[in-house]
Design a protein around this motif. Structure first.
Motif, PDB file in Angstrom:
ATOM      1  N   ASP A   4     -73.064   5.364  43.428  1.00  0.00           N
ATOM      2  CA  ASP A   4     -72.757   4.883  44.768  1.00  0.00           C
ATOM      3  C   ASP A   4     -71.326   4.360  44.779  1.00  0.00           C
ATOM      4  O   ASP A   4     -70.982   3.459  44.012  1.00  0.00           O
ATOM      5  CB  ASP A   4     -73.735   3.769  45.140  1.00  0.00           C
ATOM      6  CG  ASP A   4     -73.574   3.288  46.559  1.00  0.00           C
ATOM      7  OD1 ASP A   4     -72.436   3.040  46.979  1.00  0.00           O
ATOM      8  OD2 ASP A   4     -74.601   3.155  47.240  1.00  0.00           O
ATOM      9  N   GLY A   5     -70.500   4.939  45.640  1.00  0.00           N
ATOM     10  CA  GLY A   5     -69.096   4.554  45.705  1.00  0.00           C
ATOM     11  C   GLY A   5     -68.861   3.140  46.191  1.00  0.00           C
ATOM     12  O   GLY A   5     -67.861   2.522  45.877  1.00  0.00           O
ATOM     13  N   THR A   6     -69.792   2.611  46.956  1.00  0.00           N
ATOM     14  CA  THR A   6     -69.639   1.266  47.510  1.00  0.00           C
ATOM     15  C   THR A   6     -70.063   0.186  46.523  1.00  0.00           C
ATOM     16  O   THR A   6     -69.328  -0.767  46.281  1.00  0.00           O
ATOM     17  CB  THR A   6     -70.479   1.129  48.798  1.00  0.00           C
ATOM     18  OG1 THR A   6     -70.118   2.174  49.688  1.00  0.00           O
ATOM     19  CG2 THR A   6     -70.256  -0.210  49.458  1.00  0.00           C
ATOM     20  N   THR A   7     -71.269   0.332  45.953  1.00  0.00           N
ATOM     21  CA  THR A   7     -71.815  -0.706  45.075  1.00  0.00           C
ATOM     22  C   THR A   7     -71.574  -0.440  43.603  1.00  0.00           C
ATOM     23  O   THR A   7     -71.680  -1.345  42.790  1.00  0.00           O
ATOM     24  CB  THR A   7     -73.332  -0.854  45.291  1.00  0.00           C
ATOM     25  OG1 THR A   7     -73.969   0.368  44.892  1.00  0.00           O
ATOM     26  CG2 THR A   7     -73.669  -1.176  46.726  1.00  0.00           C
ATOM     27  N   GLY A   8     -71.279   0.822  43.246  1.00  0.00           N
ATOM     28  CA  GLY A   8     -71.104   1.173  41.842  1.00  0.00           C
ATOM     29  C   GLY A   8     -72.405   1.410  41.114  1.00  0.00           C
ATOM     30  O   GLY A   8     -72.418   1.672  39.914  1.00  0.00           O
ATOM     31  N   THR A   9     -73.515   1.335  41.824  1.00  0.00           N
ATOM     32  CA  THR A   9     -74.829   1.531  41.212  1.00  0.00           C
ATOM     33  C   THR A   9     -75.025   2.993  40.808  1.00  0.00           C
ATOM     34  O   THR A   9     -74.750   3.900  41.580  1.00  0.00           O
ATOM     35  CB  THR A   9     -75.952   1.146  42.203  1.00  0.00           C
ATOM     36  OG1 THR A   9     -75.793  -0.220  42.567  1.00  0.00           O
ATOM     37  CG2 THR A   9     -77.330   1.351  41.605  1.00  0.00           C
ATOM     38  N   GLU A  42     -73.646  -0.812  29.222  1.00  0.00           N
ATOM     39  CA  GLU A  42     -72.720  -1.409  30.182  1.00  0.00           C
ATOM     40  C   GLU A  42     -73.554  -2.246  31.165  1.00  0.00           C
ATOM     41  O   GLU A  42     -73.851  -1.827  32.277  1.00  0.00           O
ATOM     42  CB  GLU A  42     -71.968  -0.305  30.931  1.00  0.00           C
ATOM     43  CG  GLU A  42     -70.760  -0.802  31.657  1.00  0.00           C
ATOM     44  CD  GLU A  42     -69.976   0.346  32.294  1.00  0.00           C
ATOM     45  OE1 GLU A  42     -69.275   0.047  33.272  1.00  0.00           O
ATOM     46  OE2 GLU A  42     -70.076   1.482  31.842  1.00  0.00           O
ATOM     47  N   PRO A  43     -73.962  -3.456  30.753  1.00  0.00           N
ATOM     48  CA  PRO A  43     -74.917  -4.244  31.541  1.00  0.00           C
ATOM     49  C   PRO A  43     -74.415  -4.698  32.909  1.00  0.00           C
ATOM     50  O   PRO A  43     -75.209  -5.052  33.765  1.00  0.00           O
ATOM     51  CB  PRO A  43     -75.214  -5.450  30.649  1.00  0.00           C
ATOM     52  CG  PRO A  43     -74.081  -5.527  29.703  1.00  0.00           C
ATOM     53  CD  PRO A  43     -73.541  -4.126  29.549  1.00  0.00           C
ATOM     54  N   SER A  44     -73.119  -4.666  33.133  1.00  0.00           N
ATOM     55  CA  SER A  44     -72.609  -5.126  34.427  1.00  0.00           C
ATOM     56  C   SER A  44     -72.772  -4.078  35.531  1.00  0.00           C
ATOM     57  O   SER A  44     -72.577  -4.376  36.699  1.00  0.00           O
ATOM     58  CB  SER A  44     -71.133  -5.507  34.300  1.00  0.00           C
ATOM     59  OG  SER A  44     -70.377  -4.370  33.945  1.00  0.00           O
ATOM     60  N   VAL A  45     -73.132  -2.855  35.153  1.00  0.00           N
ATOM     61  CA  VAL A  45     -73.300  -1.779  36.142  1.00  0.00           C
ATOM     62  C   VAL A  45     -74.779  -1.639  36.467  1.00  0.00           C
ATOM     63  O   VAL A  45     -75.588  -1.349  35.598  1.00  0.00           O
ATOM     64  CB  VAL A  45     -72.752  -0.440  35.604  1.00  0.00           C
ATOM     65  CG1 VAL A  45     -73.004   0.672  36.595  1.00  0.00           C
ATOM     66  CG2 VAL A  45     -71.273  -0.566  35.290  1.00  0.00           C
ATOM     67  N   PRO A  46     -75.166  -1.842  37.729  1.00  0.00           N
ATOM     68  CA  PRO A  46     -76.574  -1.694  38.096  1.00  0.00           C
ATOM     69  C   PRO A  46     -77.019  -0.235  38.024  1.00  0.00           C
ATOM     70  O   PRO A  46     -76.236   0.677  38.311  1.00  0.00           O
ATOM     71  CB  PRO A  46     -76.648  -2.208  39.530  1.00  0.00           C
ATOM     72  CG  PRO A  46     -75.252  -2.421  39.984  1.00  0.00           C
ATOM     73  CD  PRO A  46     -74.336  -2.263  38.820  1.00  0.00           C
TER      74      PRO A  46
END
Length: 57
Positions: A4-9, A42-46
């Motif tokens: 997702d380009g907005t949230t990075g999920t 990479e735990p910071s990425v949902p």
């Protein structure tokens, strides 16, 4: 797999076919858990994981 380009999920969509004798719920849970464990580098990425059983052979 997409991001997702907005949230990075990350969105991971897994479709699989089971062999007879395997319970779909058990396999789905195991695949879901293993996928989440593999993406924890990479735990910071949902991450959102969807597992779908599409058939049985």
């Amino acid at each position: 797999m997409s991001r997702d380009g907005t949230t990075g999920t990350w969105h991971i969509d897994i479709r699989l076919v089971l062999h007879r004798g395997h319970r779909a719920l058990d396999v789905t849970r195991a695949v879901h858990t293993a996928t989440l464990a593999a993406t924890r580098a990479e735990p910071s990425v949902p991450v959102r994981v969807t597992v779908t059983v599409t058939g049985v052979v």
